[in-house]
Design a protein around this motif. Structure first.
Motif, mmCIF file in Angstrom:
data_model
loop_
_atom_site.group_PDB
_atom_site.id
_atom_site.type_symbol
_atom_site.label_atom_id
_atom_site.label_comp_id
_atom_site.label_asym_id
_atom_site.label_seq_id
_atom_site.Cartn_x
_atom_site.Cartn_y
_atom_site.Cartn_z
ATOM 1 N N ASN A 156 0.697 -1.261 0.214
ATOM 2 C CA ASN A 156 -0.206 0.023 -0.330
ATOM 3 C C ASN A 156 1.131 1.117 0.152
ATOM 4 O O ASN A 156 1.831 1.291 0.627
ATOM 5 C CB ASN A 156 -1.143 0.497 1.163
ATOM 6 C CG ASN A 156 -2.317 -1.499 1.515
ATOM 7 O OD1 ASN A 156 -2.725 -1.038 0.994
ATOM 8 N ND2 ASN A 156 -1.911 -1.803 2.076
ATOM 9 N N LYS A 197 -1.637 -0.721 -10.488
ATOM 10 C CA LYS A 197 -3.362 -0.850 -10.698
ATOM 11 C C LYS A 197 -2.946 -2.455 -11.325
ATOM 12 O O LYS A 197 -3.542 -3.524 -10.617
ATOM 13 C CB LYS A 197 -4.367 -0.455 -11.820
ATOM 14 C CG LYS A 197 -4.761 0.742 -10.784
ATOM 15 C CD LYS A 197 -5.830 1.072 -11.805
ATOM 16 C CE LYS A 197 -6.944 2.705 -11.662
ATOM 17 N NZ LYS A 197 -7.177 3.004 -12.709
ATOM 18 N N ASN A 216 -2.388 -0.935 -3.709
ATOM 19 C CA ASN A 216 -3.443 0.639 -3.370
ATOM 20 C C ASN A 216 -2.255 1.545 -3.501
ATOM 21 O O ASN A 216 -1.162 1.863 -2.530
ATOM 22 C CB ASN A 216 -3.616 0.075 -2.107
ATOM 23 C CG ASN A 216 -5.144 -0.587 -2.236
ATOM 24 O OD1 ASN A 216 -5.961 -0.619 -3.496
ATOM 25 N ND2 ASN A 216 -4.996 -1.492 -1.166
ATOM 26 N N PHE A 221 -2.328 5.562 -2.831
ATOM 27 C CA PHE A 221 -3.502 6.779 -2.092
ATOM 28 C C PHE A 221 -2.341 8.034 -2.449
ATOM 29 O O PHE A 221 -1.617 8.380 -1.983
ATOM 30 C CB PHE A 221 -3.261 6.442 -0.637
ATOM 31 C CG PHE A 221 -3.982 5.401 -0.334
ATOM 32 C CD1 PHE A 221 -5.652 5.284 -0.333
ATOM 33 C CD2 PHE A 221 -3.293 3.872 0.189
ATOM 34 C CE1 PHE A 221 -6.560 4.168 0.032
ATOM 35 C CE2 PHE A 221 -3.873 2.527 0.086
ATOM 36 C CZ PHE A 221 -4.976 2.714 0.276
ATOM 37 N N SER A 277 -8.107 7.155 -5.468
ATOM 38 C CA SER A 277 -8.121 6.329 -4.111
ATOM 39 C C SER A 277 -6.773 7.791 -3.571
ATOM 40 O O SER A 277 -5.868 8.243 -3.929
ATOM 41 C CB SER A 277 -6.511 5.153 -3.942
ATOM 42 O OG SER A 277 -7.448 3.938 -4.323
ATOM 43 N N LYS A 318 -11.711 5.310 -1.516
ATOM 44 C CA LYS A 318 -10.945 4.997 -0.886
ATOM 45 C C LYS A 318 -9.707 5.480 -0.139
ATOM 46 O O LYS A 318 -9.316 6.364 -1.397
ATOM 47 C CB LYS A 318 -10.218 3.071 -1.740
ATOM 48 C CG LYS A 318 -9.707 2.126 -0.849
ATOM 49 C CD LYS A 318 -8.914 1.127 -2.108
ATOM 50 C CE LYS A 318 -9.499 0.430 -2.802
ATOM 51 N NZ LYS A 318 -8.947 -0.196 -3.748
ATOM 52 N N LYS A 350 -10.380 2.904 4.465
ATOM 53 C CA LYS A 350 -9.327 1.018 4.295
ATOM 54 C C LYS A 350 -8.002 0.917 5.314
ATOM 55 O O LYS A 350 -8.220 -0.196 5.699
ATOM 56 C CB LYS A 350 -9.051 1.201 2.629
ATOM 57 C CG LYS A 350 -8.342 -0.508 2.290
ATOM 58 C CD LYS A 350 -8.462 -0.208 1.141
ATOM 59 C CE LYS A 350 -7.798 -2.090 0.771
ATOM 60 N NZ LYS A 350 -8.495 -2.840 1.020
#
Length: 872
Positions: free
Chosen positions: A535, A574, A579, A581, A656, A697, A712
Motif C-alpha cells: 500500500n 493497478k 493501492n 493513495f 484512492s 478509497k 481502508k
C-alpha cells in the motif's frame, strides 16, 4: 442628472489635487482589499445548526422519604434511585452485583456526589463544588420518573451567606441601634415572640459585638475583622427576627462613609437524565438545561458521576483502570503516589489552542472516547466500560488512585468531565513574553449535549472484552455490517514527492518546488519491490506539494513529472494490485493564494489571530519559528464543506486518496464573535469523510476512533502510550478495536531508533502493516531546510530492510493464517499473547532481555508462534 453629478464631483477634485491623490489611494486600497477577499467569496460558509435535545416525558415526581426506588429493568439489569441522597445504583439481576454513584460507606461528601461543577467568575476566579455539599445537603433538587429512568433537576448553590458584613454594618447610628435593634428585640421578648432565654442571649451577643463610640454618634464593631462564627450565626438570626434589611444596612453604612461589600452569590441549575436501555446506563446532560441564576458566574466544567463504580482502598485490593492514552494503558488499583498528579488529560487534545505555542508534554493523545474499570487482578470480578457518545470533543479523562490508609487517597475512581466553556489565559504581550500579564479569552457557553453509555460486566472480563464491545459500538454508529480481515502480510510505504526549498538569486530568497520522488522514480521503486503486497501513500502530489495551497481542486504538481508519467505510474499500480493513495490536506494550508487568505479563512486562536502551526524545536520546547521555517495555516471549519465538495468534483479520476490531516487533528475556530465550536467542527469532519469515502478509497492518518471506519487503512497507529508515571502497562487496545474495521499500520520503522524487530513484532502480534517513509533522492538536500526532520528515508538505504521485514512477516502470516484476533492478554511485563481465529497463538516479548515461559525461551524483541492445537 447622473452626468451632472459626475461633472460636479470632477470639478471638485480638479481644484483640489491633494484630495484627488487621497481619493485615488483610498480607491486603490479598496480594490486591493476586494481582490484579497474575493477568493474566499468563492467558498460557501457552512451554517452550523444548533443541536437540540428533547427531554423525555415525565409522568411523576419521586418524593424524598420513598427509600430506594426501582425505576427500570431490562437487559438483565435494574436501575434504582434513592431520592434522599440522589444515589444511582445499577444491579445485575442474576448475580446481584451492584454499581453505585456513591463510594461504599463513604464518609467524605465528595465521595457521595453525583456531579462536580467548576465555575468561572467575572473576576476570572475558578471554583469547584460537588453536588452533595451544594445541592443534596440543601435538598435543592427534584427527581422525576421518565421512561426507563429518572430526571434529576439540581440547583447547586452555596446556601445562606455567613458573612457578618452582609447583614450588619461596621458602624450603626445610635438611634438605629437603641431605638430599633435593641428595642425590637426587647419587644419580641416581652410579647413572647422570642423565647426569653434566647432573647437574653441575643442581647448579650449584641453588647459583645457592638460598643458605643466615644467620638462618633454610633455603635461600632468591637472586633478587627469579622466576629466569631458562633456570634455571626446569632446576629444573622437577629437580623431576620427584627427585620433589619439590606437597605437599612446600606443606609447606615453610607452615613459613616463606609462601602457595603456584597458577596456575589453563585447558583446553578443542571439537569441530568439517567436511563437504562438494553442493560446499559445512559447519562445525558443537555446544554439547554445548564444555567446560572447570577450572570456574574458561568458553569465551566462538569464532572459526571465521579464516584460511579469507585472502589475504596480496602474493598479493591486488585483491579485496574483502562485509559485510551495512545494505544491504551492500564493503571493498577491502590498505586497512588503523592509525587504524581492525578491523571487528567483531554480527549482528542481538545485544549490544543490553549498552549499550542509549546511542545506537548506527552507524545501520545487520547484518540478514543472510552475508558473502563476491571475488578480483580485479571478482571475476575467483572467491571464496566464507559463510552462518551456525545460531547467527547470537550471532554477530559480523570483518574484518581487510592493509596495507603494514611495517604488521604482512599478510593480508585475513573470518570469523564466536560467543558461547558473553553477558555485560555492569554498573555497580553505574546505567548513567549516574560511579562506575565494576561486576560481571559473564552468561547462563551458551548452547545454541548453530553452523553455517556455505561456497559456492565457482571462476570470475568478483560480489556479485550472492552475492545470488542467498543468496536461493536463503532460498527453500530458507522453502519458497518460486517468486519473484514486478511490473511496476507503487507508493507505500507509513505513516499515523499514535491516540497518547497529556499533558493537564492543574487542573495534574494525565493521558494522553489523540488521533487524528492518523481512519478517515474516511484514506478522504479515499486518495480524493485515486485512481489511484495504494497500500500503506497504519495505525499506532495496535489496543489503545490507538501507546502500546499487550498485543496478545493486536484491539480497535480508538475515537479513530479508529466501527466503521462502519472498515468503510467497509476496503471502500473493497478496492474500489480497496489493501492496508490494520493495525499491531500484539506485543513492544513502551507501557502496563501489561489482561493485562500489567512485573514479571512484561517482558524483563529485565543489571541484572535490566524493560528500558525510550526514544527517544534525539541531543544527549546517551543515553535521553531525563527523566520526561515515554513508553517501551516488551518482552514476554518466553516469552509470545509465547500472545499471538500470542490475537490470531489475536480478529482473524479483519482480513486484512492490519503487524508493527512482531518481524521487526526483537533478542529475548532476561536475567532471572536464567530466561534466554530469543537462539536460543530467534528460533525463537519465526519460528514466530509463520509462523502469522500462514498466515492474514493481512503487512507486516514492516525484517525480518531469514530472516523476510522471511513478508511481502508489507518496509518501511523502507535503501539505506545504517554508512559505516565501511574501506568503499569501499555496495551494495544486501539489496534484491537480497529481489528476488522480497517487495516492499520505501525509508525515509520526507518524514522525510529527502536529497530526493525519492534515493528515486525507489531505485525505478528496485531496484524499491523510495517510502515516506511521513503524518497528516491538523497535527503542531503534537506539539511538546514524546513524539512530537516525528514531524515534517513532514501530508498536505496532501506530497500534491503523493507524486503527482509516483508519476508519475515510473510513467513509469520503463513503460520498464523489470518489477522482476525479473538483474544489478547498480558502474560508478564511487556509480554503478550494473541489468539487468532485460525487457532494459532503468538507470544511477543517487547523486553530488551529474554524471557522464559513454561520452559520455553523467547528472545529479546522476539516472538513465538504456536500453531493451531499447539501448547506453550
Amino acid at each position: 442628472m447622473v452626468k451632472k453629478i459626475i461633472k460636479i464631483i470632477g470639478n471638485f477634485f480638479k481644484r483640489r489635487t491633494v484630495l484627488k491623490i487621497a481619493a485615488l489611494m483610498m480607491a486603490l486600497c479598496l480594490v486591493i482589499a476586494a481582490a484579497l477577499a474575493l477568493p474566499m467569496l468563492s467558498l460557501k460558509e457552512t451554517d452550523f445548526k444548533k443541536s437540540e435535545y428533547v427531554l423525555l416525558a415525565s409522568n411523576e415526581k419521586i418524593s424524598s422519604g420513598s427509600g430506594e426506588v426501582k425505576v427500570a429493568s431490562n437487559g438483565g439489569m435494574e436501575l434504582y434511585v434513592n431520592p434522599d441522597s440522589m444515589e444511582i445504583k445499577v444491579r445485575d439481576q442474576k448475580s446481584g452485583k451492584e454499581w453505585s454513584s456513591m463510594l461504599k460507606d463513604a464518609k467524605d461528601s465528595k465521595d457521595k456526589a453525583l456531579i462536580n461543577i467548576s465555575y468561572l467568575g467575572k473576576d476570572n476566579s475558578l471554583n469547584t463544588w460537588n453536588s452533595f455539599d451544594n445541592c443534596t445537603a440543601f435538598g435543592s433538587y427534584e427527581i422525576f420518573k421518565i421512561e426507563n429512568g429518572v430526571r434529576i433537576k439540581m440547583n447547586l448553590n452555596e446556601g445562606e451567606s455567613t458573612s457578618f458584613y452582609e447583614y450588619f454594618p461596621q458602624k450603626i447610628p445610635v438611634e438605629r441601634f437603641e431605638q430599633f435593634i435593641v428595642k425590637s428585640l426587647k419587644d419580641k421578648i416581652e410579647n413572647k415572640e422570642i423565647d426569653g432565654a434566647l432573647g437574653e442571649k441575643y442581647l448579650s451577643t449584641l453588647s459583645i459585638i457592638y460598643k458605643k463610640s466615644a467620638i462618633e454618634n454610633c455603635y461600632a464593631v468591637n472586633y478587627k475583622g469579622s466576629p466569631p462564627q458562633s456570634a455571626v450565626k446569632q446576629m444573622i438570626q437577629i437580623a431576620k427576627e427584627i427585620g433589619y434589611t439590606h437597605d437599612m444596612l446600606v443606609e447606615d453604612s453610607e452615613q459613616f462613609g463606609l462601602a457595603v461589600s456584597t458577596h456575589e452569590n453563585a447558583s446553578f441549575n443542571v439537569t441530568i437524565e439517567l436511563r437504562l436501555e438494553d442493560g446499559e446506563l445512559y447519562a445525558d446532560i443537555p446544554s439547554s438545561e445548564i444555567s446560572t441564576d447570577n450572570d456574574y458566574y458561568e458553569v465551566q466544567n462538569i464532572a459526571v458521576l465521579p464516584n460511579f463504580g469507585a472502589v475504596s482502598v480496602t474493598d479493591g485490593t486488585d483491579g485496574y483502570v483502562l485509559v485510551p492514552d495512545g494505544c491504551g494503558a492500564l493503571m493498577k488499583f491502590n498505586t497512588y503516589n503523592p509525587a504524581v498528579p492525578d491523571y487528567i488529560r483531554p480527549f482528542y487534545d481538545n485544549n490544543y489552542y490553549s498552549d499550542y505555542y509549546f511542545m506537548p508534554e506527552y507524545k501520545e493523545n487520547l484518540m478514543m472516547p472510552v475508558y473502563g474499570i476491571m475488578y480483580g487482578e485479571n478482571g475476575e470480578n467483572g467491571g464496566f466500560m464507559t463510552i462518551i457518545s456525545s460531547g467527547a470533543d470537550t471532554s477530559y479523562m480523570n483518574v484518581k488512585l487510592a493509596g495507603s490508609s494514611d495517604s488521604g487517597a482512599l478510593a480508585n475512581k475513573a470518570y469523564a468531565s466536560f467543558d461547558c466553556i473553553q477558555y485560555s489565559k492569554v498573555k497580553i504581550y505574546g505567548a513567549y513574553s516574560d511579562n506575565a500579564a494576561t486576560y481571559l479569552a473564552s468561547t462563551g457557553k458551548l452547545d454541548v449535549n453530553w452523553e455517556a453509555r455505561y456497559k456492565f460486566y457482571p462476570d470475568k472480563a478483560s480489556y479485550f472484552d472492552m475492545a470488542k464491545d467498543f468496536r461493536g459500538y463503532l460498527m453500530e454508529q458507522s453502519g458497518i455490517k460486517e468486519l473484514s480481515y486478511s490473511d496476507k502480510a503487507g508493507i505500507y510505504l509513505e513516499t515523499v514527492g514535491t516540497l518547497s526549498l529556499t533558493e537564492r538569486i543574487f542573495g534574494i530568497p525565493y521558494e522553489s518546488e523540488y521533487s524528492m520522488t518523481t512519478y517515474k522514480e516511484l514506478e522504479d521503486i515499486l518495480n524493485d519491490l515486485q512481489g511484495i503486497n504494497l500500500n503506497v501513500q504519495y505525499d506532495g502530489v496535489f496543489n503545490g506539494g507538501l507546502k500546499n495551497y487550498i485543496s478545493n481542486r486536484a491539480d497535480l504538481v508538475s515537479s513530479n513529472g508529466s501527466k503521462k508519467d502519472f498515468e503510467d505510474l497509476n496503471a502500473y499500480a493497478k496492474d500489480n494490485g497496489i493501492n496508490l493513495f494520493l495525499n491531500v490536506n484539506f485543513a492544513r494550508i502551507g501557502t496563501q493564494g489561489k482561493g485562500f487568505w489567512s485573514r479571512f479563512g484561517a482558524v483563529c486562536d485565543y489571541y484572535n489571530s490566524p493560528a500558525k502551526i510550526y514544527r517544534y524545536d525539541p531543544a527549546l520546547g517551543i515553535m521553531d519559528s525563527d523566520g526561515t521555517k515554513f508553517f501551516d495555516y488551518v482552514l476554518s471549519p466553516k469552509y470545509l464543506d465547500s472545499v471538500v465538495d470542490s475537490f470531489i468534483s475536480d478529482s473524479g479520476e483519482y480513486g484512492s486518496i490519503s487524508v493527512g490531516d482531518l481524521a487526526e487533528m483537533f478542529y475548532a475556530d476561536y475567532k471572536y464573535g464567530n466561534v466554530v465550536q469543537p462539536n460543530e467542527a467534528s460533525t463537519s469532519v465526519l460528514e466530509n469523510l463520509k462523502k469522500l469515502s462514498a466515492s474514493k478509497k481512503l487512507a486516514l492518518n492516525n484517525p480518531r476512533a469514530e472516523y476510522a471506519a471511513f478508511g481502508k487503512i489507518a496509518a501511523n497507529i502507535s503501539r505506545e502510550s504517554s508512559d505516565y508515571a501511574s501506568f503499569y502497562a501499555t496495551v494495544p487496545f486501539r489496534q484491537l478495536v480497529l481489528n476488522g474495521i480497517c487495516g492499520y499500520t505501525t509508525e515509520n520503522a526507518n524514522m525510529s531508533s527502536k529497530g526493525m524487530d519492534y515493528y515486525l513484532l507489531q505485525g505478528v502480534e496485531l496484524g499491523s502493516l510495517p510502515k516506511f517513509m521513503i524518497s528516491a533522492k538523497s535527503v542531503d538536500v534537506l539539511q538546514n531546510s524546513s524539512y530537516s526532520y525528514l531524515y534517513s528515508m532514501q530508498y536505496d538505504d532501506w530497500k534491503d530492510e523493507i524486503k527482509e521485514v516483508y519476508e519475515k512477516f510473510k513467513d509469520a502470516m503463513a503460520q498464523i493464517g489470518t489477522n482476525e484476533i479473538v483474544n489478547h492478554q498480558m502474560l508478564a511485563k511487556n509480554v503478550f499473547c494473541t489468539e487468532y481465529a485460525s487457532g494459532a497463538k503468538v507470544i511477543v516479548n517487547y523486553n530488551k532481555t529474554k524471557v522464559d515461559l513454561n520452559g520455553k525461551t523467547i528472545e529479546a524483541m522476539g516472538c513465538l508462534i504456536i500453531p493451531k492445537g499447539g501448547k506453550l
